[in-house]
Design a protein around this motif. Structure first.
Motif, short mmCIF file in Angstrom:
data_model
loop_
_atom_site.label_atom_id
_atom_site.label_comp_id
_atom_site.label_asym_id
_atom_site.label_seq_id
_atom_site.Cartn_x
_atom_site.Cartn_y
_atom_site.Cartn_z
N PRO A 127 -79.47 54.04 -50.15
CA PRO A 127 -78.28 54.40 -50.92
C PRO A 127 -77.09 53.50 -50.59
O PRO A 127 -77.18 52.63 -49.71
N LYS A 128 -75.99 53.73 -51.27
CA LYS A 128 -74.77 52.99 -51.00
C LYS A 128 -74.21 53.41 -49.64
O LYS A 128 -74.07 54.59 -49.35
N ARG A 129 -73.91 52.39 -48.78
CA ARG A 129 -73.31 52.63 -47.47
C ARG A 129 -72.20 51.62 -47.26
O ARG A 129 -72.34 50.46 -47.65
N GLU A 130 -71.12 52.02 -46.61
CA GLU A 130 -69.95 51.16 -46.46
C GLU A 130 -69.59 50.93 -44.99
O GLU A 130 -69.83 51.80 -44.15
N ARG A 131 -69.01 49.76 -44.72
CA ARG A 131 -68.38 49.52 -43.41
C ARG A 131 -66.91 49.88 -43.50
O ARG A 131 -66.27 49.68 -44.54
N ASP A 132 -66.38 50.39 -42.39
CA ASP A 132 -64.96 50.76 -42.35
C ASP A 132 -64.09 49.51 -42.36
O ASP A 132 -64.48 48.47 -41.81
N PRO A 133 -62.90 49.60 -42.95
CA PRO A 133 -61.99 48.44 -43.00
C PRO A 133 -61.70 47.86 -41.62
O PRO A 133 -61.65 46.63 -41.47
N ALA A 134 -61.52 48.72 -40.61
CA ALA A 134 -61.21 48.21 -39.26
C ALA A 134 -62.36 47.38 -38.70
O ALA A 134 -62.15 46.35 -38.05
N LYS A 135 -63.59 47.82 -38.95
CA LYS A 135 -64.75 47.09 -38.47
C LYS A 135 -64.89 45.76 -39.20
O LYS A 135 -65.21 44.73 -38.59
N ILE A 136 -64.63 45.77 -40.50
CA ILE A 136 -64.70 44.53 -41.29
C ILE A 136 -63.68 43.52 -40.78
O ILE A 136 -63.98 42.34 -40.61
N LYS A 137 -62.47 44.00 -40.52
CA LYS A 137 -61.41 43.13 -40.00
C LYS A 137 -61.81 42.54 -38.64
O LYS A 137 -61.64 41.34 -38.39
N GLU A 138 -62.38 43.38 -37.77
CA GLU A 138 -62.81 42.93 -36.44
C GLU A 138 -63.89 41.84 -36.54
O GLU A 138 -63.81 40.80 -35.87
N LEU A 139 -64.90 42.07 -37.40
CA LEU A 139 -65.98 41.10 -37.55
C LEU A 139 -65.49 39.80 -38.16
O LEU A 139 -65.91 38.71 -37.75
N ALA A 140 -64.58 39.90 -39.12
CA ALA A 140 -64.03 38.71 -39.75
C ALA A 140 -63.29 37.86 -38.72
O ALA A 140 -63.45 36.63 -38.67
N TYR A 141 -62.48 38.50 -37.89
CA TYR A 141 -61.69 37.78 -36.90
C TYR A 141 -62.59 37.13 -35.84
O TYR A 141 -62.41 35.97 -35.46
N GLN A 142 -63.59 37.88 -35.36
CA GLN A 142 -64.50 37.35 -34.34
C GLN A 142 -65.27 36.14 -34.86
O GLN A 142 -65.41 35.13 -34.16
N ASN A 143 -65.75 36.23 -36.09
CA ASN A 143 -66.53 35.13 -36.65
C ASN A 143 -65.66 33.94 -37.00
O ASN A 143 -66.11 32.79 -36.89
N PHE A 144 -64.42 34.19 -37.37
CA PHE A 144 -63.50 33.07 -37.62
C PHE A 144 -63.20 32.32 -36.33
O PHE A 144 -63.25 31.09 -36.28
N ARG A 145 -62.92 33.05 -35.27
CA ARG A 145 -62.61 32.42 -33.98
C ARG A 145 -63.79 31.60 -33.46
O ARG A 145 -63.61 30.58 -32.80
N SER A 146 -64.98 32.04 -33.77
CA SER A 146 -66.16 31.35 -33.23
C SER A 146 -66.60 30.16 -34.07
O SER A 146 -67.45 29.37 -33.64
N SER A 147 -66.04 30.01 -35.28
CA SER A 147 -66.55 28.97 -36.17
C SER A 147 -65.48 28.07 -36.78
O SER A 147 -65.71 26.89 -37.01
N GLY A 148 -64.32 28.64 -37.13
CA GLY A 148 -63.28 27.85 -37.78
C GLY A 148 -63.49 27.62 -39.26
O GLY A 148 -62.84 26.76 -39.86
N TYR A 175 -74.31 43.56 -35.95
CA TYR A 175 -73.82 42.46 -36.77
C TYR A 175 -73.35 41.34 -35.85
O TYR A 175 -72.67 41.59 -34.85
N PRO A 176 -73.73 40.09 -36.14
CA PRO A 176 -73.33 38.98 -35.25
C PRO A 176 -71.82 38.83 -35.14
O PRO A 176 -71.10 39.02 -36.13
N LYS A 177 -71.36 38.49 -33.95
CA LYS A 177 -69.93 38.23 -33.73
C LYS A 177 -69.62 36.73 -33.75
O LYS A 177 -68.47 36.33 -33.66
N ARG A 178 -70.69 35.94 -33.87
CA ARG A 178 -70.52 34.48 -33.92
C ARG A 178 -71.27 33.94 -35.13
O ARG A 178 -72.40 34.34 -35.39
N THR A 179 -70.62 33.05 -35.86
CA THR A 179 -71.25 32.42 -37.01
C THR A 179 -71.75 31.03 -36.60
O THR A 179 -70.99 30.22 -36.09
N ILE A 180 -73.03 30.78 -36.83
CA ILE A 180 -73.60 29.46 -36.53
C ILE A 180 -72.96 28.43 -37.46
O ILE A 180 -72.81 28.66 -38.66
N LEU A 181 -72.61 27.30 -36.90
CA LEU A 181 -71.94 26.24 -37.66
C LEU A 181 -72.89 25.05 -37.80
O LEU A 181 -73.02 24.24 -36.90
#
Length: 590
Positions: free
Chosen positions: A281-302, A242-248
């Protein structure tokens, strides 16, 4: 390549400007393979597609691969390119499409099919696969619209069936090992790729038909390639790339936000739904991973919005914790957390107060129908009393609006079912007025039901034109409140989507004829030209009713039967039989 004066003459020059934040610009001498990732629609649509962004990021982590992007230019730039004989080129380095080793096309809707041909032609690449001899790129297609690949069979070298991040590097490894001969020994490379799980090479398979037009047999032309194409699946979503940077982007795109996929698949079994089965089938990401990806992508894009994405976000087992945690982290920074595909359930009732203070312009739900009888028929199980309770809480807490999705033309739909949609909307208006003033709107979206491949309803016909038009007229006459805005999908566009999505490879010639006559951007109402398609069908002597309005038998070989999604056809047959039994019970009850 485009001068400043040309750019300023275009409707949205920001679509064609390079160097957005977090894109890749690589000139590594180690790179041996040039890959162009293409989207057969405009920039704003393509850059909103999460799968497109994921593949772009994966490939640019590979030292031996240079991956660049291209989008379909709008009509103004297309006219300029054609008049000046300029080849369509990649966004990053302005490399002509015909000079790449591989052109990978992401196709998300059947209304993009003429866009695929236009993309190839603008890139000086022959549209028919048989005409792409030495010197042309390998043309790959993938995406949710490729689960019935047959209508595009004449134009695509290989289809990726399933989740691209699971297989893309396997394709790359085969191709880069044969890079010197990639454009010369095409058939040998296609055979090698065809032996990968999840790869379909149309030229290596044959279809025979009965005189009445149904399929007699589908079979491979060479040994040791599979008869059935098994969809590729990522079993461990938590560790998937999953990308850690969001293109702006420089301009606003359709989904202008950070998107974090929290779950793939859906636990529900709505009979009209194709998506549930092609992402099973249904598959989930763990809350900790979701939090990590959200923070990384926020820092890279604003970005000021983080959307939690899935087919049914409230069915993630930890959604309450995920939403609350992210909301507490980002609220102080002015960042809102939004949820996609809200389902009417107790979880929504629980987190509604937490949602307060993030985005209060409106929430979106999909009741689909107004009557309990029709909900049983389509297997859309919702607690309607809980729904009204949630609506009451929404307006009490200050939301200004609400958006509701409905379907029309469903099997066994009667006038009473339409009346109950109006009654539902009237009841919501009463709740709204009771809790607030007349600010904000109730927005209704009516989509025409299309019996899609790999769904329980795939054997059913689409409803006839005159019946659909009567229903559209009914809603237009009944909805006259200034607090309500509505949109009803175009019958003609739905007809085309049904034709192509339910078609076989004989439709390739119809698509070509329509494109040749000028069909493009079929998903854009201002560009869609229905008469072109009617003329293409006449010229090719193809009867559209055979694909759109014909009820199919359970014994018939369907054009997409060779694709294995993970949900067995036997399961769909069993559910279809249950559906027919429910109709018998319903008729006795009435």
């Amino acid at each position: 390549m485009l001068s400043k004066n040309i750019l300023l003459s275009l409707s949205k020059p920001g679509r064609y400007i390079n160097n957005e934040l977090n894109t890749y610009h690589r000139t590594s001498t180690k790179a041996t393979l040039k890959f162009c990732l293409a989207y057969p629609d405009i920039y704003e649509v393509g850059m909103s597609n999460l799968g497109f962004r994921i593949i772009y990021d994966i490939l640019n982590q590979e030292p031996e691969v240079i991956c660049e992007r291209v989008f379909l230019p709008w009509v103004d730039l297309e006219d300029f390119l054609r008049k000046n004989n300029i080849t369509l080129y990649s966004l990053e380095s302005e490399i002509p499409l015909c000079d790449f080793d591989i052109l990978g096309i992401s196709i998300q809707t059947e209304l993009n099919y003429t866009g695929v041909l236009n993309l190839l032609n603008l890139g000086k690449i022959p549209v028919f696969a048989t005409e792409r001899k030495e010197g042309f790129p390998l043309v790959i297609a993938g995406g949710s619209a490729c689960f019935n690949p047959e209508p595009l069979a004449e134009f695509i070298d290989i289809f990726v069936v399933g989740e691209g991040e699971e297989i893309i590097l396997e394709i790359i490894n085969i191709c880069k090992n044969r890079i010197k001969n990639l454009k010369q020994e095409k058939k040998e490379i296609l055979i090698e790729l065809a032996r990968l799980e999840g790869i379909y090479v149309p030229s290596l398979y044959n279809v025979e038909y009965f005189p009445q037009g149904t399929i007699k047999e589908f079979y491979p032309l060479i040994p040791n390639i599979p008869l059935k194409i098994k969809r590729r699946v990522i079993h461990d979503l938590n560790n998937a790339y999953y990308p850690k940077r969001t293109i702006l982007p420089y301009i606003e795109i359709i989904h202008d936000r950070i998107g974090i996929e929290i779950m793939r698949g859906c636990p529900h079994r709505c009979r009209f739904c194709q998506a549930r089965n092609i992402y099973y089938p249904k598959r989930e990401r763990d809350p900790a991973k979701i939090k990590e990806l959200a923070y990384q992508n926020f820092r890279s894009s604003g970005y000021e919005e983080i959307a939690l994405l899935s087919l049914s976000s409230l069915d993630h087992r930890d959604i309450d914790d995920i939403f609350s945690t992210l909301n507490s982290i980002f609220r102080s920074q002015g960042v809102g957390i939004s949820l996609s595909s809200l389902r009417i359930n107790a979880v929504m009732k629980k987190i509604i107060k937490e949602y307060q203070g993030t985005y209060r312009s409106g929430l979106t739900f999909a009741p689909e129908v107004g009557s309990e009888r029709l909900r049983r028929i389509i297997n859309k199980n919702i607690d309607i009393n809980l729904f009204y309770e949630i609506v009451e809480n929404i307006f009490k807490l200050g939301w200004r609006g609400l958006k509701l999705y409905f379907m029309i033309g469903l099997p066994e739909e009667k006038e009473k079912d339409l009346q109950e949609i109006i009654e539902m909307v009237d009841k919501i208006l009463v709740i709204k007025k009771r809790n607030q003033n007349n600010s904000g709107k109730i927005r209704l979206s009516f989509n025409i039901f299309i019996p899609k491949p790999h769904s329980t309803f795939q054997w059913l016909p689409m409803e006839e034109e005159h019946l659909l038009k009567e229903k559209i007229k009914y809603f237009k006459e009944k909805i006259r409140n200034k607090l309500i805005k509505y949109n009803i999908s175009s019958w003609e566009e739905s007809w085309l989507e049904a034709l192509i999505s339910r078609g076989d490879r004989k439709l390739s010639k119809v698509i070509f004829k329509a494109w040749e006559r000028g069909a493009k951007f079929d998903g854009w109402r201002e560009q869609f030209n229905f008469p072109i398609w009617q003329k293409a069908l006449e010229e090719t002597k193809i009867d559209p009713n055979f694909y759109i309005h014909r009820k199919r038998t359970l014994e018939e070989i369907l054009p997409w039967d060779f694709i294995e999604t993970g949900v067995k056809k036997e399961e769909l047959v069993a559910d279809y039989k249950n559906f027919e039994k429910s109709l018998e019970i319903d008729r006795i009850t009435i």
